[in-house]
Motif scaffolding. Structure first.
Motif, PDB file in Angstrom:
ATOM      1  N   PHE A   1     -10.565  16.086  21.930  1.00 16.19           N
ATOM      2  CA  PHE A   1     -10.770  15.166  23.043  1.00 16.19           C
ATOM      3  C   PHE A   1      -9.981  15.609  24.264  1.00 16.19           C
ATOM      4  O   PHE A   1     -10.497  15.611  25.382  1.00 16.19           O
ATOM      5  CB  PHE A   1     -10.367  13.743  22.618  1.00 16.19           C
ATOM      6  N   ARG A   2      -8.735  16.011  24.059  1.00 20.41           N
ATOM      7  CA  ARG A   2      -7.894  16.439  25.189  1.00 20.41           C
ATOM      8  C   ARG A   2      -8.384  17.746  25.806  1.00 20.41           C
ATOM      9  O   ARG A   2      -8.059  18.050  26.955  1.00 20.41           O
ATOM     10  CB  ARG A   2      -6.449  16.572  24.738  1.00 20.41           C
ATOM     11  N   SER A   3      -9.170  18.538  25.039  1.00 20.64           N
ATOM     12  CA  SER A   3      -9.681  19.798  25.584  1.00 20.64           C
ATOM     13  C   SER A   3     -10.885  19.581  26.501  1.00 20.64           C
ATOM     14  O   SER A   3     -11.283  20.488  27.214  1.00 20.64           O
ATOM     15  CB  SER A   3     -10.062  20.755  24.446  1.00 20.64           C
ATOM     16  N   LEU A   4     -11.449  18.384  26.477  1.00 26.68           N
ATOM     17  CA  LEU A   4     -12.601  18.080  27.323  1.00 26.68           C
ATOM     18  C   LEU A   4     -12.164  17.942  28.771  1.00 26.68           C
ATOM     19  O   LEU A   4     -11.027  17.559  29.052  1.00 26.68           O
ATOM     20  CB  LEU A   4     -13.259  16.772  26.867  1.00 26.68           C
ATOM     21  N   PRO A   5     -13.060  18.208  29.702  1.00 20.40           N
ATOM     22  CA  PRO A   5     -12.740  17.982  31.120  1.00 20.40           C
ATOM     23  C   PRO A   5     -12.444  16.497  31.348  1.00 20.40           C
ATOM     24  O   PRO A   5     -13.016  15.635  30.665  1.00 20.40           O
ATOM     25  CB  PRO A   5     -14.017  18.403  31.851  1.00 20.40           C
TER      26      PRO A   5
ATOM     27  N   LEU B   1     -16.540   9.200  28.035  1.00 23.03           N
ATOM     28  CA  LEU B   1     -16.476   8.783  26.628  1.00 23.03           C
ATOM     29  C   LEU B   1     -15.669   7.505  26.462  1.00 23.03           C
ATOM     30  O   LEU B   1     -16.028   6.626  25.667  1.00 23.03           O
ATOM     31  CB  LEU B   1     -15.891   9.907  25.765  1.00 23.03           C
ATOM     32  N   ARG B   2     -14.592   7.379  27.217  1.00 20.23           N
ATOM     33  CA  ARG B   2     -13.799   6.139  27.165  1.00 20.23           C
ATOM     34  C   ARG B   2     -14.646   4.944  27.612  1.00 20.23           C
ATOM     35  O   ARG B   2     -14.604   3.880  27.001  1.00 20.23           O
ATOM     36  CB  ARG B   2     -12.565   6.256  28.057  1.00 20.23           C
TER      37      ARG B   2
ATOM     38  N   ARG C   1     -15.581   1.675  25.492  1.00 15.26           N
ATOM     39  CA  ARG C   1     -15.233   0.325  25.961  1.00 15.26           C
ATOM     40  C   ARG C   1     -16.442  -0.593  25.998  1.00 15.26           C
ATOM     41  O   ARG C   1     -16.323  -1.803  25.815  1.00 15.26           O
ATOM     42  CB  ARG C   1     -14.605   0.391  27.351  1.00 15.26           C
ATOM     43  N   ASN C   2     -17.606  -0.046  26.271  1.00 18.45           N
ATOM     44  CA  ASN C   2     -18.820  -0.847  26.382  1.00 18.45           C
ATOM     45  C   ASN C   2     -19.460  -1.157  25.037  1.00 18.45           C
ATOM     46  O   ASN C   2     -20.447  -1.892  24.987  1.00 18.45           O
ATOM     47  CB  ASN C   2     -19.828  -0.155  27.302  1.00 18.45           C
ATOM     48  N   MET C   3     -18.915  -0.613  23.963  1.00 22.65           N
ATOM     49  CA  MET C   3     -19.466  -0.890  22.636  1.00 22.65           C
ATOM     50  C   MET C   3     -18.854  -2.167  22.066  1.00 22.65           C
ATOM     51  O   MET C   3     -17.682  -2.455  22.282  1.00 22.65           O
ATOM     52  CB  MET C   3     -19.138   0.256  21.664  1.00 22.65           C
ATOM     53  N   SER C   4     -19.678  -2.873  21.326  1.00 23.08           N
ATOM     54  CA  SER C   4     -19.174  -4.043  20.600  1.00 23.08           C
ATOM     55  C   SER C   4     -18.406  -3.543  19.375  1.00 23.08           C
ATOM     56  O   SER C   4     -18.555  -2.378  18.978  1.00 23.08           O
ATOM     57  CB  SER C   4     -20.340  -4.927  20.152  1.00 23.08           C
TER      58      SER C   4
ATOM     59  N   ARG D   1     -26.962  17.542  15.865  1.00 27.01           N
ATOM     60  CA  ARG D   1     -27.090  16.555  16.933  1.00 27.01           C
ATOM     61  C   ARG D   1     -25.689  16.086  17.321  1.00 27.01           C
ATOM     62  O   ARG D   1     -24.880  15.779  16.482  1.00 27.01           O
ATOM     63  CB  ARG D   1     -27.922  15.378  16.445  1.00 27.01           C
ATOM     64  N   ARG D   2     -25.411  16.027  18.585  1.00 27.10           N
ATOM     65  CA  ARG D   2     -24.100  15.611  19.084  1.00 27.10           C
ATOM     66  C   ARG D   2     -24.078  14.077  19.216  1.00 27.10           C
ATOM     67  O   ARG D   2     -25.040  13.487  19.661  1.00 27.10           O
ATOM     68  CB  ARG D   2     -23.837  16.234  20.452  1.00 27.10           C
ATOM     69  N   PRO D   3     -22.943  13.458  18.873  1.00 28.13           N
ATOM     70  CA  PRO D   3     -22.875  12.010  18.955  1.00 28.13           C
ATOM     71  C   PRO D   3     -22.688  11.467  20.359  1.00 28.13           C
ATOM     72  O   PRO D   3     -22.929  10.303  20.590  1.00 28.13           O
ATOM     73  CB  PRO D   3     -21.639  11.667  18.089  1.00 28.13           C
ATOM     74  N   PHE D   4     -22.278  12.286  21.300  1.00 23.94           N
ATOM     75  CA  PHE D   4     -21.994  11.814  22.654  1.00 23.94           C
ATOM     76  C   PHE D   4     -23.012  12.386  23.625  1.00 23.94           C
ATOM     77  O   PHE D   4     -23.357  13.541  23.578  1.00 23.94           O
ATOM     78  CB  PHE D   4     -20.604  12.233  23.103  1.00 23.94           C
ATOM     79  N   ARG D   5     -23.442  11.541  24.542  1.00 24.17           N
ATOM     80  CA  ARG D   5     -24.355  12.010  25.581  1.00 24.17           C
ATOM     81  C   ARG D   5     -23.602  12.156  26.883  1.00 24.17           C
ATOM     82  O   ARG D   5     -22.710  11.398  27.176  1.00 24.17           O
ATOM     83  CB  ARG D   5     -25.478  10.979  25.776  1.00 24.17           C
ATOM     84  N   GLN D   6     -24.007  13.127  27.673  1.00 25.84           N
ATOM     85  CA  GLN D   6     -23.342  13.313  28.966  1.00 25.84           C
ATOM     86  C   GLN D   6     -23.960  12.482  30.039  1.00 25.84           C
ATOM     87  O   GLN D   6     -24.975  11.978  30.017  1.00 25.84           O
ATOM     88  CB  GLN D   6     -23.400  14.780  29.359  1.00 25.84           C
TER      89      GLN D   6
END
Length: 178
Positions: A118-122, A129-130, A134-137, A173-178
């Motif tokens: 996570f810290r290696s991401l821009p 991602l944060r 935060r928007n998830m129940s 498949r990646r779990p995160f979308r950009q």
């Protein structure tokens, strides 16, 4: 004073206690000159400090001595952030850290790897991602975690990517979308 605070922060966030000396006092004279210098503020009352705390302080002093200038600056900054937290926030973080220390080594390593990924991401990707999190129940978060464990359990994070990559290098498949 700042050095002492940084050492205490290092201790609060990860100083390990050695099992073999946990309950035995450590004589001041047994410390190296460098350790005594780092811990000089405690020198006059060292014998009154409980052995477990002596060990944590000594571990922190050793960590501090092994840090380079940048690492020390980061430790000072983290300590300042720690000081600005409310007491209940500090207590909550201590509890979380205690739970982390009680995890099996494999789980702690997986968490460290995920954090490093996570810290290696821009910065903008981390922020996105944060926001998504935060928007998830709570139910969506639990489902998300289950899905990640199912799809990527035990996998090493892939720096710069959208999520962990299988060890065989094949994309999934990646779990995160950009």
């Amino acid at each position: 004073m700042m050095l002492l605070r940084a050492i205490l922060f290092v201790l609060a966030t990860g100083g390990a206690v050695s099992a073999q000396t946990e309950n035995q006092p450590i004589p001041w004279q047994q410390l190296s000159q460098q350790e005594q210098q780092v811990l000089q503020k405690f020198g006059d009352r060292w014998d009154q400090i409980p052995p477990e705390r002596q060990q944590r302080l000594l571990n922190g002093a050793r960590q501090w001595s092994n840090m380079n200038t940048d690492e020390r600056a980061q430790a000072r900054q983290r300590f300042q952030q720690w000081q600005q937290l409310k007491p209940d926030e500090q207590a909550r973080l201590r509890e979380r850290f205690d739970r982390f220390r009680q995890l099996p080594p494999e789980q702690r390593e997986a968490i460290r790897n995920a954090r490093q990924w996570f810290r290696s991401l821009p910065p903008e990707r981390r922020q996105a991602l944060r926001e998504q999190w935060r928007n998830m129940s709570p139910d969506e978060r639990r489902a998300f975690r289950r899905q990640l464990r199912k799809e990527y359990g035990g996998q090493q994070p892939h720096p710069g990517g959208g999520g962990p990559m299988p060890r065989d290098g094949q994309s999934r498949r990646r779990p995160f979308r950009q």
